[in-house]
Design an enzyme around this catalytic site. Structure first.
Site, PDB file in Angstrom:
ATOM      1  N   GLN A 171       0.637  -1.208   0.069  1.00  0.00           N
ATOM      2  CA  GLN A 171       0.126  -0.024   0.061  1.00  0.00           C
ATOM      3  C   GLN A 171       0.761   1.237   0.140  1.00  0.00           C
ATOM      4  O   GLN A 171       0.206   2.363   0.028  1.00  0.00           O
ATOM      5  CB  GLN A 171      -1.060  -0.020   1.217  1.00  0.00           C
ATOM      6  N   HIS A 217      -0.762   0.000   5.616  1.00  0.00           N
ATOM      7  CA  HIS A 217      -1.270   0.934   6.504  1.00  0.00           C
ATOM      8  C   HIS A 217      -0.338   2.240   6.563  1.00  0.00           C
ATOM      9  O   HIS A 217       0.176   2.743   7.743  1.00  0.00           O
ATOM     10  CB  HIS A 217      -1.503   0.480   7.801  1.00  0.00           C
ATOM     11  N   GLU A 222     -14.297   3.938  10.256  1.00  0.00           N
ATOM     12  CA  GLU A 222     -14.696   5.301  11.138  1.00  0.00           C
ATOM     13  C   GLU A 222     -14.570   6.639  10.607  1.00  0.00           C
ATOM     14  O   GLU A 222     -13.531   6.879   9.768  1.00  0.00           O
ATOM     15  CB  GLU A 222     -13.899   5.048  12.613  1.00  0.00           C
ATOM     16  N   TYR A 269      -8.280   7.811  19.990  1.00  0.00           N
ATOM     17  CA  TYR A 269      -9.606   7.077  19.290  1.00  0.00           C
ATOM     18  C   TYR A 269      -9.717   5.554  19.367  1.00  0.00           C
ATOM     19  O   TYR A 269     -10.116   5.148  18.627  1.00  0.00           O
ATOM     20  CB  TYR A 269      -9.367   7.573  17.834  1.00  0.00           C
ATOM     21  N   TYR A 285     -10.255 -10.302  11.168  1.00  0.00           N
ATOM     22  CA  TYR A 285     -10.804 -10.907   9.813  1.00  0.00           C
ATOM     23  C   TYR A 285     -11.228 -12.478   9.902  1.00  0.00           C
ATOM     24  O   TYR A 285     -11.893 -12.878   9.166  1.00  0.00           O
ATOM     25  CB  TYR A 285      -9.606 -10.760   8.901  1.00  0.00           C
TER      26      TYR A 285
END
Length: 371
Positions: free
Chosen positions: A88, A153, A245, A255, A266
Site C-alpha cells: 500500500q 497501513h 470510522e 481514538y 478478519y
C-alpha cells in the site's frame, strides 16, 4: 448541455476531454447528475489537487507526479522524492497550501525508504517550477520513526490547518498495539509547521514520555482527512472487518484502536475490549460492514447548494461516494451516490466551478460529476 459543460470548463481554466462519451444521468438528492472523464490512463492514482492557474497535479502510487495542463496534455514532474513502492506504500497525497500562488509550494506524503529495508510515512515539500515540469528545493518536513517493515497501513493525507500548521495522517503499519504508544508514530495524526518544526501548542510538546509532533492517537489507517467550515479536522479511517470510522479529531485525544472497535478481526474474533472505554473517543460515524473509505472532502461549492457543508467520502469496497451530514460532532450517512464511474473512489475534491471531481482507481480515471 455539452456546450454548457465546455463553457464551464473554460471559465475556470481546464479543458474537457473531447471524444469521451457522456454517461446517462444518475439520479441523486440534488437532481440528475452526469459523469465525464477528465484524465484517463492513470496507473493506480492516489490523489489530486487543482492548480490556481488551471490544470491540476495527480499522484500515481508508483512515484509519478503528473502535471495536467488546462488543455488536457500532461507531463511527469521531475524532482519527486524516492518512494517505497510496495504493497500500500508509494507516492500518496498531494496538497497545495493556500499561499501556492505566491510560494509555488507543493506538499507530498509518501512511503519513504528507511534504513534496514523498512519504510515509513513521510511529508515533503517542494517548489513547483513556473512551467510545472519540475519540483525544486525538496525538503523532508516529517518522517515516521523508523523500524516498520511490510507494506500495510501507511495512511496518508496532509491537510493545512486553519492556522497554517500541517496535519499528517498515518496508519498503524499493521502493528496495532503501537497506535497506543506515544513514543511511536504508528496510528497517529501528527501536526508540524511548514518548516518541519513542532508547534509549541501541540498536546504532547515538552512531555518527556511522548513524541511532541503527535496531535491524536489510537487510529488504525487514516486515508481521508478534511477541514470543515469551522476549521475542525475530520479523518476517515479503515477498520478491520467492519468498524470503518469517521472521527472529529480532538487535540490529544485517543481514538481507541486496537483497544476498542466496532469491527472484528478478519477471522471473526473480537477486537480488544469491546466498543467503548473511558478515556477513548467514540467515532462520529462508523460503517459495518466496511466500505474501505478513502479520500474525503467537505463540499463548499455553488453547483449543489443542498449539499453545502456535507462530508463526501470515497468507498473503495462497495464502489460509491458516501454523503454524510454533520450535526455538531456526529455524522450520518444520508446518501450513496453510485454509478459505473464510482468504482473504487480514492480521492474526491470540490472543483473551482463547484462540480465534484474524483479519482477511480479501478479504471485509472479522474471524473467530473456535475448537474
Amino acid at each position: 448541455m455539452k456546450r454548457l459543460f465546455t463553457i464551464l470548463c473554460a471559465i475556470w481554466g481546464f479543458g474537457a476531454v473531447s471524444g469521451v462519451p457522456q454517461a446517462q444521468a444518475q439520479e441523486t438528492s440534488a437532481g440528475p447528475v452526469t459523469f465525464s472523464a477528465q484524465v484517463q490512463d492513470l496507473d493506480t492514482p492516489w490523489a489530486f489537487d487543482f492548480l490556481p492557474e488551471g490544470g491540476l497535479l495527480i499522484t500515481e502510487r508508483a512515484g509519478t507526479l503528473w502535471h495536467v495542463k488546462p488543455d488536457g496534455s500532461r507531463v511527469a514532474v521531475t524532482g519527486v522524492p524516492e518512494v517505497a513502492d510496495s504493497g500500500q506504500g508509494g507516492l500518496l497525497d498531494v496538497t497545495l497550501p493556500r499561499d501556492f500562488a505566491d510560494s509555488r509550494t507543493v506538499l507530498l506524503t509518501y512511503a519513504k525508504p528507511q534504513d534496514g529495508g523498512g519504510a515509513g510515512t513521510a511529508l515533503a515539500s517542494g517548489v513547483l517550477s513556473t512551467d510545472g515540469s519540475s519540483l525544486n528545493d525538496v525538503q523532508v518536513l516529517f518522517e515516521m520513526k523508523p523500524g516498520n517493515q511490510g507494506g500495510r497501513h501507511f495512511g496518508s493525507r496532509v491537510v493545512e490547518g486553519a492556522d497554517g500548521a500541517l496535519f499528517v495522517t498515518m496508519g498503524d503499519r499493521g502493528q496495532g498495539p503501537l497506535a497506543q504508544d506515544l513514543n511511536q508514530h504508528n496510528g497517529k495524526v501528527v501536526r508540524v509547521m511548514r518548516d518541519g518544526s513542532v508547534p509549541s501548542d501541540n498536546p504532547f510538546a515538552g512531555q518527556a514520555d511522548a513524541l511532541p509532533d503527535i496531535w491524536s492517537f489510537g487510529h488504525r489507517n487514516v486515508q481521508g482527512a478534511a477541514l470543515d467550515a469551522d476549521g475542525r479536522l475530520w479523518v476517515v479511517e479503515h477498520g478491520a472487518k467492519g468498524g470503518d470510522e469517521v472521527n472529529l479529531t480532538v487535540k490529544g485525544a485517543n481514538y481507541g484502536w486496537p483497544v476498542i472497535s466496532y469491527g472484528r478481526n478478519y477471522n471473526g474474533t473480537k477486537i480488544g475490549e469491546g466498543t467503548e472505554k473511558d478515556g477513548m473517543q467514540q467515532p462520529a460515524h462508523y460503517w459495518d460492514p466496511s466500505i474501505a473509505p478513502s479520500g474525503a472532502m467537505f463540499y463548499d461549492g455553488d453547483m449543489f447548494p443542498d449539499w453545502q457543508g456535507n462530508l463526501f467520502v470515497g468507498a473503495l469496497k462497495f464502489n460509491y461516494i458516501s454523503r454524510l451530514q454533520i450535526d455538531g460532532d456526529t455524522a450520518q450517512e444520508v446518501e450513496q451516490i453510485k454509478a459505473p464511474e464510482t468504482a473504487r473512489v480514492r480521492d474526491i475534491q470540490t472543483a473551482p466551478d463547484g462540480s465534484i471531481w474524483f479519482l477511480s482507481v479501478i479504471d485509472g480515471t479522474l471524473y467530473r460529476m456535475a448537474l
